[in-house]
Write an enzyme that holds these catalytic residues in place. Structure first.
Site, PDB file in Angstrom:
ATOM      1  N   HIS A 178      -4.363   6.791   0.865  1.00 13.97           N
ATOM      2  CA  HIS A 178      -4.426   5.475   0.216  1.00 13.97           C
ATOM      3  C   HIS A 178      -5.839   4.946   0.426  1.00 13.97           C
ATOM      4  O   HIS A 178      -6.378   5.004   1.540  1.00 13.97           O
ATOM      5  CB  HIS A 178      -3.393   4.536   0.850  1.00 13.97           C
ATOM      6  CG  HIS A 178      -3.689   3.094   0.615  1.00 13.97           C
ATOM      7  ND1 HIS A 178      -3.912   2.584  -0.644  1.00 13.97           N
ATOM      8  CD2 HIS A 178      -3.832   2.046   1.476  1.00 13.97           C
ATOM      9  CE1 HIS A 178      -4.165   1.291  -0.541  1.00 13.97           C
ATOM     10  NE2 HIS A 178      -4.133   0.939   0.729  1.00 13.97           N
ATOM     11  N   CYS A 190       0.812  -1.232   0.000  1.00 13.18           N
ATOM     12  CA  CYS A 190       0.000   0.000   0.000  1.00 13.18           C
ATOM     13  C   CYS A 190       0.843   1.278   0.000  1.00 13.18           C
ATOM     14  O   CYS A 190       0.397   2.314  -0.482  1.00 13.18           O
ATOM     15  CB  CYS A 190      -0.927   0.025   1.212  1.00 13.18           C
ATOM     16  SG  CYS A 190      -1.851  -1.492   1.373  1.00 13.18           S
ATOM     17  N   ASN A 238      -9.895  -1.148  -3.259  1.00 13.43           N
ATOM     18  CA  ASN A 238      -8.524  -0.874  -2.825  1.00 13.43           C
ATOM     19  C   ASN A 238      -7.577  -1.432  -3.891  1.00 13.43           C
ATOM     20  O   ASN A 238      -7.512  -2.639  -4.085  1.00 13.43           O
ATOM     21  CB  ASN A 238      -8.306  -1.548  -1.463  1.00 13.43           C
ATOM     22  CG  ASN A 238      -6.892  -1.399  -0.922  1.00 13.43           C
ATOM     23  OD1 ASN A 238      -5.971  -1.046  -1.646  1.00 13.43           O
ATOM     24  ND2 ASN A 238      -6.726  -1.679   0.359  1.00 13.43           N
TER      25      ASN A 238
HETATM   26  O1  UT7 Z   1      -4.802  -1.552   2.120  1.00 14.28           O
HETATM   27  C1  UT7 Z   1      -4.126  -2.219   3.125  1.00 14.28           C
HETATM   28  C2  UT7 Z   1      -4.598  -1.836   4.450  1.00 14.28           C
HETATM   29  N1  UT7 Z   1      -5.868  -2.470   4.692  1.00 14.28           N
HETATM   30  C3  UT7 Z   1      -6.718  -1.935   5.529  1.00 14.28           C
HETATM   31  O2  UT7 Z   1      -6.465  -0.884   6.054  1.00 14.28           O
HETATM   32  C4  UT7 Z   1      -7.970  -2.698   5.828  1.00 14.28           C
HETATM   33  C5  UT7 Z   1      -8.296  -2.579   7.292  1.00 14.28           C
HETATM   34  N2  UT7 Z   1      -9.380  -3.445   7.706  1.00 14.28           N
HETATM   35  C6  UT7 Z   1     -10.643  -3.306   7.264  1.00 14.28           C
HETATM   36  O3  UT7 Z   1     -10.911  -2.482   6.437  1.00 14.28           O
HETATM   37  C7  UT7 Z   1     -11.725  -4.169   7.883  1.00 14.28           C
HETATM   38  O4  UT7 Z   1     -11.183  -4.887   8.966  1.00 14.28           O
HETATM   39  C8  UT7 Z   1     -12.386  -5.157   6.880  1.00 14.28           C
HETATM   40  C9  UT7 Z   1     -13.253  -4.391   5.903  1.00 14.28           C
HETATM   41  C10 UT7 Z   1     -11.333  -5.952   6.140  1.00 14.28           C
HETATM   42  C11 UT7 Z   1     -13.262  -6.161   7.601  1.00 14.28           C
HETATM   43  O5  UT7 Z   1     -14.234  -5.472   8.354  1.00 14.28           O
HETATM   44  P1  UT7 Z   1     -14.459  -5.803   9.904  1.00 14.28           P
HETATM   45  O6  UT7 Z   1     -15.504  -4.911  10.359  1.00 14.28           O
HETATM   46  O7  UT7 Z   1     -13.124  -5.751  10.591  1.00 14.28           O
HETATM   47  O8  UT7 Z   1     -15.026  -7.284   9.832  1.00 14.28           O
HETATM   48  P2  UT7 Z   1     -14.484  -8.630  10.499  1.00 14.28           P
HETATM   49  O9  UT7 Z   1     -13.397  -9.212   9.638  1.00 14.28           O
HETATM   50  O10 UT7 Z   1     -14.198  -8.414  11.935  1.00 14.28           O
HETATM   51  O11 UT7 Z   1     -15.746  -9.538  10.370  1.00 14.28           O
HETATM   52  C12 UT7 Z   1     -16.985  -9.215  11.065  1.00 14.28           C
HETATM   53  C13 UT7 Z   1     -18.049 -10.189  10.648  1.00 14.28           C
HETATM   54  C14 UT7 Z   1     -17.620 -11.635  10.770  1.00 14.28           C
HETATM   55  O12 UT7 Z   1     -18.765 -12.379  11.095  1.00 14.28           O
HETATM   56  P3  UT7 Z   1     -19.031 -12.846  12.615  1.00 14.28           P
HETATM   57  O13 UT7 Z   1     -17.840 -13.626  13.020  1.00 14.28           O
HETATM   58  O14 UT7 Z   1     -19.176 -11.561  13.395  1.00 14.28           O
HETATM   59  O15 UT7 Z   1     -20.285 -13.636  12.516  1.00 14.28           O
HETATM   60  C15 UT7 Z   1     -17.195 -12.001   9.384  1.00 14.28           C
HETATM   61  O16 UT7 Z   1     -17.308 -13.367   9.097  1.00 14.28           O
HETATM   62  O17 UT7 Z   1     -18.362  -9.981   9.262  1.00 14.28           O
HETATM   63  C16 UT7 Z   1     -18.181 -11.207   8.539  1.00 14.28           C
HETATM   64  N3  UT7 Z   1     -17.676 -10.884   7.208  1.00 14.28           N
HETATM   65  C17 UT7 Z   1     -18.478 -10.700   6.158  1.00 14.28           C
HETATM   66  N4  UT7 Z   1     -19.803 -10.781   6.006  1.00 14.28           N
HETATM   67  C18 UT7 Z   1     -20.306 -10.531   4.781  1.00 14.28           C
HETATM   68  C19 UT7 Z   1     -16.388 -10.682   6.848  1.00 14.28           C
HETATM   69  N5  UT7 Z   1     -16.357 -10.380   5.545  1.00 14.28           N
HETATM   70  C20 UT7 Z   1     -17.623 -10.371   5.099  1.00 14.28           C
HETATM   71  C21 UT7 Z   1     -18.196 -10.129   3.839  1.00 14.28           C
HETATM   72  N6  UT7 Z   1     -19.544 -10.214   3.733  1.00 14.28           N
HETATM   73  N7  UT7 Z   1     -17.472  -9.797   2.753  1.00 14.28           N
END
Ligand code: UT7
Length: 358
Positions: free
Chosen positions: A285, A116, A315
């Site tokens: 970014h 990134c 992204n």
């Molecule tokens: O460019 C490089 C730098 N990258 C970043 O800065 C990214 C930083 N991180 C993020 O943007 C976020 O952490 C994400 C967008 C990647 C993920 O969002 P989150 O709010 O942290 O979600 P999570 O991974 O903690 O997942 C929460 C819930 C989980 O379900 P349970 O366990 O609560 O039942 C996941 O299984 O959301 C679920 N989940 C989804 N549901 C539907 C994860 N991905 C998805 C999805 N669709 N695509």
């Protein structure tokens, strides 16, 4: 000492639009989840087999070269930032030289593996080369094809919905006017290296996996004729564990990002005697719209001083800043003489900012 002027910009994204609804056909996700958590509405994917990371980069580069009013042969250095290179080696820098038809050999080509922050790191390298007098015309490009390497099953959904393909380029020129790069600030913290990573291809992953599976025995029986790439072999463990696809501890990355973005932007501004109120435009970014909005609020920047396009492109890692920068200029949102801050955080972890007068 010459200044590093941004002489030309250009970007290219594939025509193929993939909406959140399209993704629901291959994995368990929803448009609502993706919009709410990331701000992304759609992204672009190349048509399989039609483009490579290098050809995408070449399309953006040709625009930047034309915008700078020079010919490709006038370039004396190429810096290519990507995490999705065409080959494990050689890097895309030399491939781009060939793609642009640059036949002279009085040119250098360098690849940057900083994910990134690759574009901002590349800008810093280019700035040093120009200010030292070594080079006069540098092409800096960030390009990615994520869509060839994502895990599109439900197991990979938290990562795969985020990324998109695209390329952005700038031509940096030695100049004695008073515009150009003011400063760049680079940071890293390798203690978090595996929190956002693709482990394979990588020699370390091979050793780890095969240790678990009886590596010594494996070596004795290893048939090099079947594995022409030395250590870069594929076996069932690699396929089963999907370590060839990006892995991310999303929340850990998010938390660090919202802390490090403002720090590194303020570091650049303070070093030049400016504050956030002096900025004409901030280009973060495009990692997650929620991260950009958080940083914007913290820095008290009005909406018209922050440029986001993650909604349309997702992204695009090393390409995200140059695409956004080029698009903002194209739309007249950045004008000559404007004070612009670029900042990135990502895998490594690495984070970086660049302050410039366009
Ligand atoms: O460019 C490089 C730098 N990258 C970043 O800065 C990214 C930083 N991180 C993020 O943007 C976020 O952490 C994400 C967008 C990647 C993920 O969002 P989150 O709010 O942290 O979600 P999570 O991974 O903690 O997942 C929460 C819930 C989980 O379900 P349970 O366990 O609560 O039942 C996941 O299984 O959301 C679920 N989940 C989804 N549901 C539907 C994860 N991905 C998805 C999805 N669709 N695509």
């Amino acid at each position: 000492m010459p200044n590093t002027r941004i002489a030309g910009v250009g970007h290219h994204v594939p025509e193929n639009i993939v909406t959140n609804d399209d993704l629901t056909k291959v994995m368990d996700t929803t448009d609502e989840w993706i919009r709410e958590r990331t701000g992304i509405e759609e992204r672009r994917y190349v048509t399989r087999g039609e483009d490579s990371t290098t050809t995408l980069a070449a399309k953006a580069s040709r625009k930047a070269i034309a915008d700078a009013g020079i010919q490709a042969e006038d370039l004396d250095f190429i810096i290519f930032a990507t995490l999705s290179p065409d080959y494990y080696f050689p890097g895309c820098g030399v491939l781009l030289q060939r793609e642009l038809g640059i036949t002279k050999t009085e040119i250098g080509a360098l690849d940057i593996r900083n994910q990134c922050t690759g574009f901002v790191y590349g800008l810093s390298v280019a700035d040093q080369f120009i200010k030292s007098g070594m080079y006069k015309n540098i092409l800096l490009v960030g390009a990615e094809i994520h869509s060839y390497g994502l895990d599109f099953s439900t197991a990979g959904r938290s990562v795969s919905v985020i990324f998109g393909d695209g390329a952005g380029a700038v031509v940096l020129q030695a100049s004695d006017d008073d515009t150009g790069v003011i400063n760049t600030k680079l940071h890293s913290d390798g203690t978090h290296a595996e929190k956002l990573a693709v482990l394979h291809p990588g020699m370390h992953a091979n050793v780890l996996i095969n240790k678990i599976d009886g590596f010594d025995e494996f070596l004795i029986n290893f048939d090099y004729e079947d594995q022409p790439y030395g250590g870069l072999f594929i076996n069932n463990e690699i396929v089963d564990t999907k370590i060839y696809a990006p892995y991310m501890e999303g929340q850990a990355v998010f938390k660090k990002a919202v802390q490090k973005f403002p720090e590194v932007i303020m570091e650049g501004l303070a070093a030049a005697g400016y504050g956030p109120g002096d900025l004409d435009m901030f280009i973060p970014h495009q990692a997650n719209l929620r991260i950009s909005q958080f940083v914007q609020r913290l820095m008290k920047l009005p909406d018209d001083k922050v440029y986001n396009n993650i909604m349309k492109y997702g992204n695009t890692t090393a390409a995200s800043i140059p695409i956004a920068f080029s698009e903002a200029i194209e739309k007249g949102k950045i004008k000559r003489g404007d004070l612009v801050s670029l900042a990135a955080f990502g895998s490594g972890f690495t984070w970086a900012s660049a302050l410039l007068r366009y």
